[in-house]
Design a protein around this motif. Structure first.
Motif, short mmCIF file in Angstrom:
data_model
loop_
_atom_site.label_atom_id
_atom_site.label_comp_id
_atom_site.label_asym_id
_atom_site.label_seq_id
_atom_site.Cartn_x
_atom_site.Cartn_y
_atom_site.Cartn_z
N GLU A 149 -2.85 11.61 2.75
CA GLU A 149 -2.54 11.08 2.42
C GLU A 149 -2.84 9.13 2.12
O GLU A 149 -2.04 8.60 1.16
CB GLU A 149 -0.98 10.71 2.47
N LEU A 150 -3.68 8.54 3.20
CA LEU A 150 -4.25 7.53 2.78
C LEU A 150 -5.21 6.79 2.67
O LEU A 150 -5.83 7.90 1.49
CB LEU A 150 -4.69 7.47 4.78
N SER A 151 -5.49 5.50 2.45
CA SER A 151 -6.31 5.35 1.32
C SER A 151 -7.94 5.37 2.52
O SER A 151 -7.56 5.49 3.23
CB SER A 151 -5.96 4.07 1.39
N GLY A 152 -8.95 5.15 1.21
CA GLY A 152 -10.27 5.45 1.30
C GLY A 152 -10.43 4.47 3.11
O GLY A 152 -11.29 4.59 3.58
N GLY A 153 -10.27 2.80 2.33
CA GLY A 153 -9.97 2.24 3.53
C GLY A 153 -8.93 2.85 4.72
O GLY A 153 -9.99 2.14 6.51
N ASP A 154 -8.00 3.00 5.12
CA ASP A 154 -7.72 3.34 6.32
C ASP A 154 -8.62 4.12 7.06
O ASP A 154 -8.65 4.21 8.34
CB ASP A 154 -6.06 3.89 5.67
N HIS A 179 -15.50 1.45 1.51
CA HIS A 179 -13.56 1.57 1.40
C HIS A 179 -13.26 0.51 1.49
O HIS A 179 -12.04 0.62 1.08
CB HIS A 179 -13.74 2.53 1.83
N ASP A 181 -11.61 -3.82 1.60
CA ASP A 181 -11.22 -5.25 1.26
C ASP A 181 -12.12 -5.79 1.95
O ASP A 181 -12.54 -6.06 2.69
CB ASP A 181 -9.88 -5.23 0.90
#
Lengths: 428, 341
Positions: A149-154, A179, A181
């Motif tokens: 459920e995490l973002s690609g960056g996480d 991925h 920012d």
């Protein structure tokens, strides 16, 4: 530290020894030979499909080494048992599957696998290592979250944490910031830089040449089936290399803030290809005032002449990138009689000369004079006021004289195209 | 955060499931043509263990009901174990022995062995499970080969290849049975997934195969976790992927062969149970593996009970019950995946 002399390689060095690497029978990179010492960060750059990731994947068995070897401290990593290798080499792949609902902490803990005994569960020492790497990668607060459920960056930072939990001697990064920012990209690269400074041998694949130049000690270029010897960014990357390898005309200079090499792409070489397809246009520019217009006109196919420009001036770099004619001056060099005559002749070959919205001082005033003397139709951009005239009113005098002789004046650069049409059938 | 609470939760969950299994087994033994009270069931087992005097109900319990119920538990456990292994190794929540064709392969192997080995009891006791294992293993190799493109295993191709192969092998089995009419009715009933007339020998045979097949998964539960991250990543983190896959698939084939050779084709247990357990307890195999094994045992004991009592005194093959419950469950997984997309 010479990469070409194997005998001087320090212990704990990652070394490509004449390695030919590919998939199955297909060889992607031939005869790769370079070394990465502990404490060193080598960046791999090159076009898509040239084999940057393949070079990394070969170490952990994702690509085949058909000749040569890749070694760590003299031992072949290619033939090493997976478990032993995982205690030496940590990898952060480009993308990671997240179709499972492990908690972030359990995910990072998987990095400890190669250090755990067959029947042993992770103990307090392992827990401490997991805590530490999650802290360092700024992922501690995610510990209880399910990774799917995490973002690609996480997920990318957790994968870095997982690789660090392996306590590796060699860290391989395949586009570690793809991925992320801007803030997290810099954070991750600062961390990787610190890890390298702490004694890790790091190899990173980069798409962003500027980030590669800023964080890597040395850069190798992967292109045309080969790898160059790693060299310091300033010598590995120049406008010629960027043009040859990526087919992009770019301005390569030293960033005044970071002090590292900065690459500003101007145009794709392919877009410039049908180069000569319009009348020659002259520009009176400097200080970057002509950069945008030069790019636009070059893309439209016009041959260009940019007058006298100092090295170090952004317009000089752009003119070189788009292949505009000019009279090159050394940094802070002045225009003498000979150069003035050359510039006058240059402008005289143009269908029209555009006076860009550049400030005028002692150095580029002769360009304006030469444009006026060339007798070609002029297009003047903007207003000549005190903010542009650093030549004690002399620029103002030339400007007014040009207007008297019928020069077209436009308010902004955007209006130049229309004005060019009026001065002799030029279309831009 | 520390490992301790996780471990006590593991113990709690497993103890709960084990208790539920014991209750299900007692219920399974108690119900039937002659009702026997739970007290008598426990008494019979106590008599058998303590060597007391045997009553009539003891005989019913020990010779008829208990082997059958224990066999149901073992078959459920074996199929669930195989399901967990397939789902981890193929990273596919829809993988199970039935859908991958492995059950059909084991069925064909067992049928061939049965027909070839004649009626000698010893030959059958050893030969049928071996034939089933060979059939299961070869089918797995074939399906993986069919679904691989340039070393990559496509999840959709895997399921399609598994189903296609499954149909072909089932058809071959039916064809063999038509040729040998004498054996037909018995084997057909067996193929439908039945637990009738099973004895302690069957329990022992499957018990041994299940025990052997559980060794690798129990030792390598962390590797199974890592396999969920993908073959390449598992390798990077220290798993000898190819060797581990071979070992785990061989273990799965062994327990499937054991289950099929004693009870025929029972579908969906291997699919449903690990899936439900994973939803409830998460994907870590240290817990998922034993919990799925216990849950699989419970589900099949209950399904078998159902099969016996719904149309009593007529028995339905338990495979029909699991398919009736499992088919809709399979659809539910598919639709749920669609909706979350």
């Amino acid at each position: 530290m010479s990469a070409s002399v194997p005998s001087s390689v320090p212990a704990g060095t990652l070394e490509y020894v004449g390695a030919s690497i590919g998939y199955g029978a297909r060889t992607i990179v031939r005869d790769a030979s370079f070394a990465v010492a502990p404490g060193e960060f080598v960046g791999l750059v090159g076009p898509n499909g040239a084999g940057k990731s393949t070079l990394l994947r070969a170490i952990t068995g994702g690509a085949t080494v058909s000749a040569g070897d890749i070694t760590f401290g003299g031992a072949s990593l290619v033939r090493m048992p997976e478990r032993e290798r995982a205690r030496i080499v940590g990898v952060v792949p480009q993308t990671q599957l997240a179709t499972f609902s492990f908690t972030a902490r359990a995910y990072v803990e998987m990095g400890r696998h190669a250090h755990l005994g067959r029947l042993a569960a992770p103990g307090p020492a392992d827990a401490a290592i997991v805590d530490e790497v999650m802290e360092r990668t700024d992922t501690a607060r995610l510990a209880a979250e399910p990774v799917d459920e995490l973002s690609g960056g996480d997920l990318q930072r957790l994968t870095l944490a997982q690789a660090l939990a392996q306590q590796p001697h060699v860290l391989l990064l395949d586009e570690p910031t793809s991925h992320l920012d801007l803030n997290h990209a810099l954070q991750v690269l600062e961390l990787v830089r610190a890890l390298a400074d702490g004694g890790l041998a790091v190899v990173g694949v980069f798409h962003d040449l500027g980030l590669a130049a800023r964080y890597a000690d040395r850069i190798s270029i992967v292109a045309g089936g080969g790898v160059t010897l790693p060299a310091p960014p300033a010598s590995a990357l120049d406008a010629q290399v960027v043009s040859d390898v990526f087919g992009v005309r770019a301005v390569v200079r030293t960033d005044p803030v970071t002090g590292s090499v900065a690459v500003t792409p101007i145009v794709r070489g392919a877009d410039l290809a049908p180069a000569v397809s319009g009348p020659r246009i002259g520009l009176v520019c400097g200080s970057g005032a002509g950069a945008g217009l030069m790019r636009r006109l070059a893309l439209a196919g016009h041959p260009l002449y940019a007058g006298a420009l100092n090295r170090g001036d952004i317009d000089h770099a752009v003119a070189a990138a788009v292949g505009a004619g000019m009279a090159e001056l050394p940094a802070f060099g002045e225009v003498d009689e000979t150069v003035a005559a050359e510039v006058r002749a240059g402008y005289a070959e143009c269908a029209c000369v555009v006076v860009c919205e550049t400030p005028f001082g002692g150095a580029n005033l002769p360009n304006l004079q030469a444009a006026l003397d060339s007798g070609r139709p002029l297009v003047l951009v903007g207003e000549m006021d005190g903010e542009r005239d650093f030549a004690h009113g002399r620029a103002r005098v030339l400007w007014d004289r040009a207007l008297e002789r019928g020069a077209v004046r436009v308010d902004t650069e955007a209006d130049v195209s229309g004005a060019l049409g009026r001065c002799g059938g030029v279309e831009a | 955060m520390t490992p301790a609470p996780g471990r006590s939760r593991t113990v709690l969950v497993l103890a709960g499931l084990a208790a539920a299994l014991v209750l299900a087994i007692i219920a399974g033994v108690a119900f039937g043509a002659v009702p026997i009270s739970p007290g008598e069931v426990v008494g019979a087992i106590a008599h058998a263990l303590g060597g007391g005097e045997r009553t009539l109900s003891d005989a019913v319990v020990l010779d008829l009901r208990l082997p059958r119920v224990l066999l149901a538990a073992l078959v459920g456990a074996a199929l669930a174990l195989a399901g967990v292994l397939y789902q981890a190794l193929f990273r596919n929540p829809l993988a199970d022995p039935y859908i991958l064709g492995v059950s059909s392969g084991a069925g064909l192997g067992a049928t061939v062995a049965m027909m070839a080995l004649g009626t000698s009891y010893m030959m059958r006791a050893i030969g049928v499970p071996l034939g089933a294992f060979a059939g299961a293993g070869l089918t797995m190799l074939l399906v993986v080969r069919l679904a691989s493109r340039r070393g990559r295993l496509d999840p959709t191709s895997l399921l399609l290849a598994g189903m296609a192969v499954s149909y072909i092998l089932s058809a071959l089995t039916s064809f063999l049975l038509v040729l040998d009419r004498e054996q037909m009715s018995g084997v057909v009933f067996w193929m439908m997934g039945g637990l009738q007339n099973r004895s302690w020998e069957h329990v022992a045979s499957l018990g041994v195969m299940f025990a052997i097949g559980s060794i690798a998964p129990a030792l390598y539960h962390r590797e199974l976790d890592l396999m969920l991250l993908g073959d390449e990543r598992a390798g990077q983190l220290g798993v000898p992927v190819e060797r581990f896959k071979t070992l785990a698939l061989a273990s799965a084939s062994l327990v499937v062969a054991g289950a099929v050779s004693v009870s025929g084709l029972i579908g969906f247990i291997g699919l449903m149970t690990p899936h439900m357990v994973r939803l409830a307890l998460g994907p870590r195999h240290r817990l998922l593996l034993p919990a799925s094994v216990l849950a699989g045992a419970i589900v099949l004991v209950v399904a078998d009970l159902f099969a016996r009592v719904v149309l009593a005194p007529v028995e339905i093959p338990v495979g029909i019950v699991t398919a009736l419950a499992g088919g809709p469950f399979f659809l539910w997984i598919l639709l749920r995946k669609e909706r979350t997309r």
